[in-house]
Enzyme design. Structure first.
Site, PDB file in Angstrom:
ATOM      1  N   MET A 582     134.383  54.400  10.920  1.00  0.00           N
ATOM      2  CA  MET A 582     135.053  53.574  11.915  1.00  0.00           C
ATOM      3  C   MET A 582     136.550  53.833  12.003  1.00  0.00           C
ATOM      4  SD  MET A 582     133.245  49.851  11.644  1.00  0.00           S
ATOM      5  CE  MET A 582     134.184  49.288  13.058  1.00  0.00           C
ATOM      6  N   ASP A 698     129.443  43.906   2.454  1.00  0.00           N
ATOM      7  CA  ASP A 698     129.244  45.359   2.540  1.00  0.00           C
ATOM      8  C   ASP A 698     129.578  46.023   1.202  1.00  0.00           C
ATOM      9  OD1 ASP A 698     128.528  47.722   3.766  1.00  0.00           O
ATOM     10  OD2 ASP A 698     130.538  48.110   4.551  1.00  0.00           O
TER      11      ASP A 698
END
Length: 846
Positions: A582, A698
């Protein structure tokens, strides 16, 4: 501008200010102030009404049930007795008692009793006495008042100039107030009255209760007066003058009685307001209070309102009135005229008084003290000085901008103080003075400035606006302003610096436009030609050139010779550190603190769009700021978050080492005791984060940085992990590998600390075996295995592992969240126990 014109300008400003100041008390300009006041009231933050105030309404239903108003006062006495038995704190009547009831009939019966005693006989006299008792409703009501000993009556009055004053009735003479020095209340000095023209309201005529009722009441105060000039009730007098005497208002006496303050302790403090015991109630110079008007909710009034007939017929429990301030007044439409209020909601007089009493009790009054009028007068002085000495010396655009700014300041002061601090400083007339004066002087000055040169004025205005936009980072708008200026060396220097700012923002196409504009005027200015060529080459080849390319997830150009260092916010980018799915991580420097940081960029606009982008941005910044509060030795510290040209970034502590994904290959596994030490540190970090109500969401090897030389592991990407849940395609399929996600996370359920511990269990499993516990060729198959299939035991992959490692991984990877570790602390205890079993001193593996 000549000296004569200068004199004329200041004279015009002086005349305009004096004119508006002298006309400030006229109805037309007062209406302007009241309009602003009403807006301030309507936009004030909502507040709850005082629950101690209740109203018994003589409404349409009561009139229909009990007959036309006014009723026999015996009916009022019966309800008053009920309120007395309920132990109401105060019973306030907003009803007229200024005429005796059944006066003619009583006179006839008493004459009959006195003159025909023999003819009546004993039985007749008894019947006449009983008839007199029943008919003498004034005496019945008075007796009820004496029993309850907490009745306060409202007296209607007519305001006037105080010139024709009769003697006060005896009952009202007991209500006269004095100032704090024990002297009669005096008027303000002449100068104060001139600067602040209001003065205490005067009463011309009173409608006092009949003596028998007046003597029985605990207190008698003045009720509702006349509304303001536009028939809207905004202020309620607390003290009114009757000749040289001062009388309290009905709401003031009710509040005093409810607080247990004797009438003798109600005094007027000149210049401050009304003293209620030790408390000062702020009033204006007319001794008026400005109540807060509580808004109705779902068509229900802010106060509990009971119908009189329901109370009389005992349909309402007396518990509703215990220790309450009970106000009794007429609300029936045919007998009561509704009063307009600032919130636009018409009310019966008794309801206006209820709002006033609640405001007095809650301290919700709007402050309109003498200081407010001195503030208005100070504003007049500022406006006068501005119109006389500042505006005439300004150019048209500058004067307009400064006048607009001063106007905004005046309006903001009035509305901000009104809405946030409940302080009313009437500044609309000074604002109108400013606008009118500017129109006169500005029109004249416009013609004069056109003679002096409109172009020069426009150039300076654009230069200043351009500098302002440039300092705010609005470089495009700054360029537009600079281009409107005649080109000279000073403007070219400004444009050159603007081009360098575009380079720092990596907007090379825009930097090239500025260099081209400069070259068109002077090709030899500084190194414009060299920078123009470099910008064109970089623009053609750069992976990222800012907002024009939309490649915010690529690498910034860092090493081009002669190029300005790129900036993200206030951070200077030094070099690229790593690249992920990302965004990119850079090594940056905070020039203010001379601190080296890791700057992680996130190209949110590449992943999301439209309303979804705005939602994700809000969520990201909210969670990143929450994560920035985490302070733990095993959590990477977040120093700042921000956004630059659709590129979100996080400035965090720069840590030596690499992420644990480097140690997940079967050929590069770490020793078991080293893995255990890493997992203990991470579990402790999660325990701390969970205690702060932060869930990572995460946890995986790539988000754990390990400095092997110092044996320190740190969890990173707190606050970023919120994007993992948000990264879905339009079909709803999770992007990226969900191998580390818990079953409940894949099912989009609400996550808690146990989800992070599941993900840590997957990481632990991979570090021990070099394999993932759940693998499949398709995402759907992988999700099915995580949700339903049992993982392969670590000892089947590595038989040399101790059994305690199998126990820890098995418990961490339970499908049922209730059977997993319930906290990071539990997992730490199990890991430490296992470490002790295999030998705390061993670091070489088994």
């Amino acid at each position: 501008m000549s000296k004569a014109f200068s004199k004329q300008d200041w004279f015009i400003g002086l005349v305009v200010t004096l004119l508006f100041f002298l006309l400030a008390s006229t109805d037309s300009l007062r209406r302007l102030e009241w309009v602003a006041y009403d807006l301030g009231v309507r936009y004030s933050r909502d507040r709850p009404a005082n629950t101690k105030v209740v109203v018994i309404a003589i409404d349409d239903a009561s009139v229909k049930a009990l007959g036309p108003w006014p009723w026999s006062r015996a009916i009022l006495a019966s309800v008053n007795n009920r309120l007395g038995s309920a132990r109401a704190a105060v019973i306030g009547y907003m009803l007229p008692f200024d005429f005796p009831q059944n006066k003619g009939g009583l006179r006839v019966l008493r004459e009959l009793e006195q003159n025909q005693r023999k003819a009546l006989g004993k039985k007749g006299r008894t019947l006449v006495k009983e008839a007199v008792r029943r008919l003498d409703t004034d005496r019945s009501l008075a007796a009820s008042f004496r029993r309850t000993r907490n009745v306060v009556l409202a007296v209607s009055y007519r305001a006037g100039d105080g010139s024709a004053i009769a003697n006060l009735p005896p009952a009202l003479q007991k209500q006269v107030l004095s100032n704090v020095n024990g002297q009669p209340v005096q008027g303000a000095p002449y100068l104060s009255q001139f600067l602040q023209p209001d003065h205490p309201l005067s009463v011309e005529k009173l409608h006092a209760p009949v003596p028998i009722i007046a003597r029985a009441a605990h207190g008698i105060g003045l009720g509702m007066g006349s509304p303001q000039v536009d028939s809207v009730v905004r202020a309620v007098p607390l003290v009114l003058s009757y000749g040289e005497q001062s009388l309290p208002s009905f709401p003031l006496l009710v509040v005093a009685r409810s607080l247990g303050v004797p009438r003798a302790n109600i005094q007027v403090d000149p210049g401050r307001g009304v003293m209620l015991g030790a408390e000062v109630i702020a009033t204006d110079s007319k001794l008026r209070a400005y109540p807060f008007f509580y808004e109705s909710s779902d068509d229900k009034p802010p106060f509990r309102v009971f119908s009189f007939v329901d109370v009389r017929q005992k349909k309402i429990s007396t518990r509703n009135f215990r220790n309450k301030i009970v106000l009794i007044g007429v609300t029936a439409s045919q007998f009561s005229e509704s009063l307009a209020t600032p919130i636009g909601e018409p009310m019966a007089p008794v309801m206006v008084i209820a709002h006033t009493i609640s405001s007095l009790l809650n301290g919700d009054l709007y402050h309109a003290q003498a200081l407010s009028y001195w503030g208005r007068n100070f504003a007049f002085i500022v406006v006068a000085l501005y119109l006389m000495f500042i505006l005439p010396g300004l150019r048209v655009s500058t004067g307009l901008a400064l006048t607009g700014l001063l106007l905004v300041v005046l309006l903001n002061i009035e509305f901000v103080l009104m809405v946030l601090e409940s302080i009313w400083v009437p500044l609309m007339v000074p604002a109108a003075t400013l606008m009118f004066g500017h129109l006169l002087l500005g029109g004249k000055q416009l013609v004069q400035d056109q003679l002096d040169g409109f172009q020069a004025q426009l150039s300076e205005s654009n230069r200043m606006l351009g500098l302002s936009f440039q300092s705010q980072g609005q470089l495009d708008m700054a360029f537009d302003k600079f281009r409107n200026c005649p080109m000279d060396n000073s403007i070219m220097e400004l444009l050159y610096n603007l081009a360098l700012d575009f380079e720092r923002k990596r907007q090379f196409n825009k930097a090239r436009s500025v260099y081209q504009y400069l070259a068109a005027h002077n090709r030899r200015f500084r190194d414009v030609q060299e920078r123009l060529a470099r910008s064109k080459a970089i623009e053609d080849n750069a992976v990222l050139s800012g907002i024009s390319t939309g490649l915010a997830s690529g690498s910034l150009i860092l090493n081009e010779q002669g190029l300005q260092k790129p900036m993200l916010g206030r951070y200077e980018i030094q070099e690229e550190l790593a690249k992920g799915g990302m965004g990119v991580v850079y090594i940056g420097k905070d020039p203010k603190l001379s601190r080296v940081l890791a700057i992680k960029t996130l190209a949110l606009s590449q992943e999301f769009e439209g309303d979804r982008l705005m939602e994700v941005k809000e969520r990201f910044f909210r969670e990143a700021k929450t994560a920035a509060r985490l302070n733990h030795p095993n959590i990477v510290t977040i120093y700042d978050v921000g956004e630059e040209q659709d590129l979100a970034y996080i400035a965090m502590d720069y840590m030596q080492g690499e992420d644990l994904s480097a140690y997940c290959d079967p050929d590069d596994l770490l020793p078991v005791d080293e893995v255990l030490n890493i997992m203990i540190q991470v579990a402790e970090a999660l325990e701390y984060a969970h205690a702060q109500r932060v869930v990572h969401r995460d946890i995986k090897p790539a988000n754990i940085i390990y400095d092997r030389e110092n044996g320190i592991a740190k969890v990173t990407d707190f606050g970023v992990a919120c994007l993992v849940d948000a990264r879905t395609t339009k079909a709803g399929i999770v992007l990226g590998t969900p191998s580390y996600m818990s079953p409940e996370q894949l099912a989009s359920k609400k996550l808690d600390i146990r989800s992070d511990l599941f993900s840590l269990g997957v990481t632990f499993y991979e570090l021990l075996t070099g394999q993932l516990p759940f693998e499949d060729d398709s995402i759907s198959g992988l999700i099915n295995k995580i949700a339903n299939k049992k993982h392969r035991d670590v000892r089947k992959i590595r038989p040399d592992l101790p059994s305690c490692l199998s126990d820890v991984t098995n418990k961490a990877l339970r499908k049922d969240v209730k059977k997993r570790f319930q906290s990071g602390g539990q997992m730490v205890a199990s890991l430490q126990a296992c470490l002790e079993k295999i030998g705390a001193g061993s670091r070489g593996g088994e």
